[in-house]
Design a protein around this motif. Sequence first.
Motif, PDB file in Angstrom:
ATOM      1  N   TYR B  32       0.879  -1.172   0.000  1.00 18.65           N
ATOM      2  CA  TYR B  32       0.000   0.000   0.000  1.00 18.65           C
ATOM      3  C   TYR B  32       0.909   1.212   0.000  1.00 18.65           C
ATOM      4  O   TYR B  32       1.866   1.281   0.771  1.00 18.65           O
ATOM      5  CB  TYR B  32      -0.901  -0.022   1.235  1.00 18.65           C
ATOM      6  CG  TYR B  32      -2.044   0.954   1.198  1.00 18.65           C
ATOM      7  CD1 TYR B  32      -2.065   2.082   2.012  1.00 18.65           C
ATOM      8  CD2 TYR B  32      -3.126   0.741   0.354  1.00 18.65           C
ATOM      9  CE1 TYR B  32      -3.123   2.964   1.985  1.00 18.65           C
ATOM     10  CE2 TYR B  32      -4.191   1.627   0.321  1.00 18.65           C
ATOM     11  CZ  TYR B  32      -4.180   2.728   1.138  1.00 18.65           C
ATOM     12  OH  TYR B  32      -5.236   3.597   1.103  1.00 18.65           O
ATOM     13  N   LEU B  34       1.327   5.623  -0.478  1.00 21.20           N
ATOM     14  CA  LEU B  34       0.644   6.896  -0.267  1.00 21.20           C
ATOM     15  C   LEU B  34       1.575   8.045  -0.648  1.00 21.20           C
ATOM     16  O   LEU B  34       2.803   7.919  -0.599  1.00 21.20           O
ATOM     17  CB  LEU B  34       0.249   7.053   1.201  1.00 21.20           C
ATOM     18  CG  LEU B  34      -0.550   5.928   1.855  1.00 21.20           C
ATOM     19  CD1 LEU B  34       0.363   4.922   2.542  1.00 21.20           C
ATOM     20  CD2 LEU B  34      -1.527   6.496   2.888  1.00 21.20           C
ATOM     21  N   TYR B  36       2.080  12.162   0.394  1.00 20.46           N
ATOM     22  CA  TYR B  36       1.739  13.241   1.306  1.00 20.46           C
ATOM     23  C   TYR B  36       2.374  14.525   0.791  1.00 20.46           C
ATOM     24  O   TYR B  36       3.444  14.518   0.190  1.00 20.46           O
ATOM     25  CB  TYR B  36       2.263  12.963   2.719  1.00 20.46           C
ATOM     26  CG  TYR B  36       1.446  11.951   3.479  1.00 20.46           C
ATOM     27  CD1 TYR B  36       1.618  10.596   3.274  1.00 20.46           C
ATOM     28  CD2 TYR B  36       0.477  12.364   4.387  1.00 20.46           C
ATOM     29  CE1 TYR B  36       0.864   9.662   3.972  1.00 20.46           C
ATOM     30  CE2 TYR B  36      -0.283  11.444   5.083  1.00 20.46           C
ATOM     31  CZ  TYR B  36      -0.082  10.099   4.864  1.00 20.46           C
ATOM     32  OH  TYR B  36      -0.840   9.186   5.550  1.00 20.46           O
ATOM     33  N   ARG B  93       3.672   0.871   2.946  1.00 21.54           N
ATOM     34  CA  ARG B  93       3.265   0.089   4.116  1.00 21.54           C
ATOM     35  C   ARG B  93       3.089  -1.371   3.717  1.00 21.54           C
ATOM     36  O   ARG B  93       2.618  -1.661   2.623  1.00 21.54           O
ATOM     37  CB  ARG B  93       1.946   0.652   4.632  1.00 21.54           C
ATOM     38  CG  ARG B  93       1.415   0.047   5.901  1.00 21.54           C
ATOM     39  CD  ARG B  93       0.120   0.735   6.285  1.00 21.54           C
ATOM     40  NE  ARG B  93      -1.016   0.227   5.560  1.00 21.54           N
ATOM     41  CZ  ARG B  93      -2.168   0.889   5.449  1.00 21.54           C
ATOM     42  NH1 ARG B  93      -2.311   2.090   5.986  1.00 21.54           N
ATOM     43  NH2 ARG B  93      -3.164   0.360   4.793  1.00 21.54           N
ATOM     44  N   ASP B  95       0.853  -4.323   4.821  1.00 22.97           N
ATOM     45  CA  ASP B  95      -0.377  -4.364   5.607  1.00 22.97           C
ATOM     46  C   ASP B  95      -0.404  -5.426   6.679  1.00 22.97           C
ATOM     47  O   ASP B  95      -1.054  -5.271   7.693  1.00 22.97           O
ATOM     48  CB  ASP B  95      -1.575  -4.551   4.674  1.00 22.97           C
ATOM     49  CG  ASP B  95      -2.174  -3.206   4.306  1.00 22.97           C
ATOM     50  OD1 ASP B  95      -3.065  -3.161   3.453  1.00 22.97           O
ATOM     51  OD2 ASP B  95      -1.728  -2.194   4.872  1.00 22.97           O
ATOM     52  N   ASN B  99       0.936  -2.815  12.088  1.00 26.67           N
ATOM     53  CA  ASN B  99       0.305  -1.752  12.860  1.00 26.67           C
ATOM     54  C   ASN B  99       0.196  -0.472  12.044  1.00 26.67           C
ATOM     55  O   ASN B  99       0.269   0.610  12.590  1.00 26.67           O
ATOM     56  CB  ASN B  99       1.083  -1.481  14.156  1.00 26.67           C
ATOM     57  CG  ASN B  99       1.137  -2.694  15.053  1.00 26.67           C
ATOM     58  OD1 ASN B  99       2.194  -3.279  15.235  1.00 26.67           O
ATOM     59  ND2 ASN B  99       0.000  -3.082  15.585  1.00 26.67           N
ATOM     60  N   TYR B 100       0.083  -0.629  10.735  1.00 23.43           N
ATOM     61  CA  TYR B 100      -0.082   0.499   9.818  1.00 23.43           C
ATOM     62  C   TYR B 100       1.108   1.449   9.833  1.00 23.43           C
ATOM     63  O   TYR B 100       0.966   2.618   9.545  1.00 23.43           O
ATOM     64  CB  TYR B 100      -1.369   1.258  10.129  1.00 23.43           C
ATOM     65  CG  TYR B 100      -2.599   0.385  10.122  1.00 23.43           C
ATOM     66  CD1 TYR B 100      -3.618   0.572  11.035  1.00 23.43           C
ATOM     67  CD2 TYR B 100      -2.735  -0.645   9.197  1.00 23.43           C
ATOM     68  CE1 TYR B 100      -4.734  -0.233  11.031  1.00 23.43           C
ATOM     69  CE2 TYR B 100      -3.848  -1.465   9.193  1.00 23.43           C
ATOM     70  CZ  TYR B 100      -4.849  -1.253  10.115  1.00 23.43           C
ATOM     71  OH  TYR B 100      -5.954  -2.044  10.119  1.00 23.43           O
ATOM     72  N   LYS B 101       2.282   0.952  10.159  1.00 22.59           N
ATOM     73  CA  LYS B 101       3.467   1.792  10.186  1.00 22.59           C
ATOM     74  C   LYS B 101       3.897   2.120   8.766  1.00 22.59           C
ATOM     75  O   LYS B 101       3.987   1.251   7.908  1.00 22.59           O
ATOM     76  CB  LYS B 101       4.595   1.053  10.911  1.00 22.59           C
ATOM     77  CG  LYS B 101       5.836   1.888  11.133  1.00 22.59           C
ATOM     78  CD  LYS B 101       6.862   1.144  11.962  1.00 22.59           C
ATOM     79  CE  LYS B 101       7.397  -0.046  11.232  1.00 22.59           C
ATOM     80  NZ  LYS B 101       8.749  -0.423  11.677  1.00 22.59           N
ATOM     81  N   LEU B 102       4.135   3.400   8.511  1.00 23.55           N
ATOM     82  CA  LEU B 102       4.551   3.857   7.193  1.00 23.55           C
ATOM     83  C   LEU B 102       6.058   4.092   7.162  1.00 23.55           C
ATOM     84  O   LEU B 102       6.638   4.569   8.132  1.00 23.55           O
ATOM     85  CB  LEU B 102       3.844   5.162   6.823  1.00 23.55           C
ATOM     86  CG  LEU B 102       2.328   5.095   6.586  1.00 23.55           C
ATOM     87  CD1 LEU B 102       1.787   6.490   6.307  1.00 23.55           C
ATOM     88  CD2 LEU B 102       2.007   4.161   5.442  1.00 23.55           C
ATOM     89  N   THR B 103       6.647   3.767   6.023  1.00 22.20           N
ATOM     90  CA  THR B 103       8.043   4.107   5.754  1.00 22.20           C
ATOM     91  C   THR B 103       8.049   5.190   4.692  1.00 22.20           C
ATOM     92  O   THR B 103       7.437   5.022   3.636  1.00 22.20           O
ATOM     93  CB  THR B 103       8.826   2.880   5.270  1.00 22.20           C
ATOM     94  OG1 THR B 103       8.770   1.865   6.278  1.00 22.20           O
ATOM     95  CG2 THR B 103      10.275   3.245   4.998  1.00 22.20           C
ATOM     96  N   PHE B 104       8.731   6.293   4.987  1.00 18.60           N
ATOM     97  CA  PHE B 104       8.720   7.455   4.114  1.00 18.60           C
ATOM     98  C   PHE B 104      10.009   7.597   3.322  1.00 18.60           C
ATOM     99  O   PHE B 104      11.085   7.193   3.788  1.00 18.60           O
ATOM    100  CB  PHE B 104       8.532   8.739   4.938  1.00 18.60           C
ATOM    101  CG  PHE B 104       7.149   8.913   5.491  1.00 18.60           C
ATOM    102  CD1 PHE B 104       6.791   8.340   6.700  1.00 18.60           C
ATOM    103  CD2 PHE B 104       6.202   9.660   4.801  1.00 18.60           C
ATOM    104  CE1 PHE B 104       5.513   8.499   7.220  1.00 18.60           C
ATOM    105  CE2 PHE B 104       4.922   9.832   5.312  1.00 18.60           C
ATOM    106  CZ  PHE B 104       4.582   9.245   6.520  1.00 18.60           C
TER     107      PHE B 104
END
Lengths: 110, 114
Positions: B32, B34, B36, B93, B95, B99-104
């Motif tokens: 997943y 995203l 921002y 992420r 899934d 724990n829905y942790k995002l890597t940017f």
Amino acid sequence: DVKVTQSSRYLVKRTGEKVFLECVQDMDHENMFWYRQDPGLGLRLIYFSYDVKMKEKGDIPEGYSVSREKKERFSLILESASTNQTSMYLCATSPRDGYTFGSGTRLTVV
Amino acid sequence: DQQVKQNSPSLSVQEGRISILNCDYTNSMFDYFLWYKKYPAEGPTFLISISSIKDKNEDGRFTVFLNKSAKHLSLHIVPSQPGDSAVYFCAARADSGSNYKLTFGKGTLLTVNP
């Protein structure tokens, strides 16, 4: 809309001080996160919490601790502030679709 | 080891033209993605996302493309507007069990010139 509130927009602290950054969310989300943003380094995860009293280290936890006594509040603690902790600190909460961030706290350590 | 890479620190385009921001990832567990957008002295705001079961997602002027085989995604903004000038972060992420942790990624500063 989810609201994530960080208690201070700007803070100036002295080296060696203990610093508390507070974050409150109003949507009953389990997951909360603390990041710092630095130019050229992006967003780096310090700590996160997936439940009350539960915490996990992120990528750069050294020099930091956290507290989550209530579901809506996640606090970041700088045990002894140093100049290399001058940064923008961002709190986030996570529903299923992605994060909602607070407005950030610009911390300067002098 | 950087799992999400934005190799262009900055991008400058003319108003009305297309902006293309790129992002590469290395972790095959990511499913997943995203984007921002962040203005100075504000927190990042969610822009658009895409699941790994899709290869395109569109929302108004913003389209995200995903090429899973190349582990590459891109954000297209058409037409670009001066108000789009901001730092754009790509995030990913896994899934399951995250724990829905995002890597940017490190971000790309977009400047749209009038």
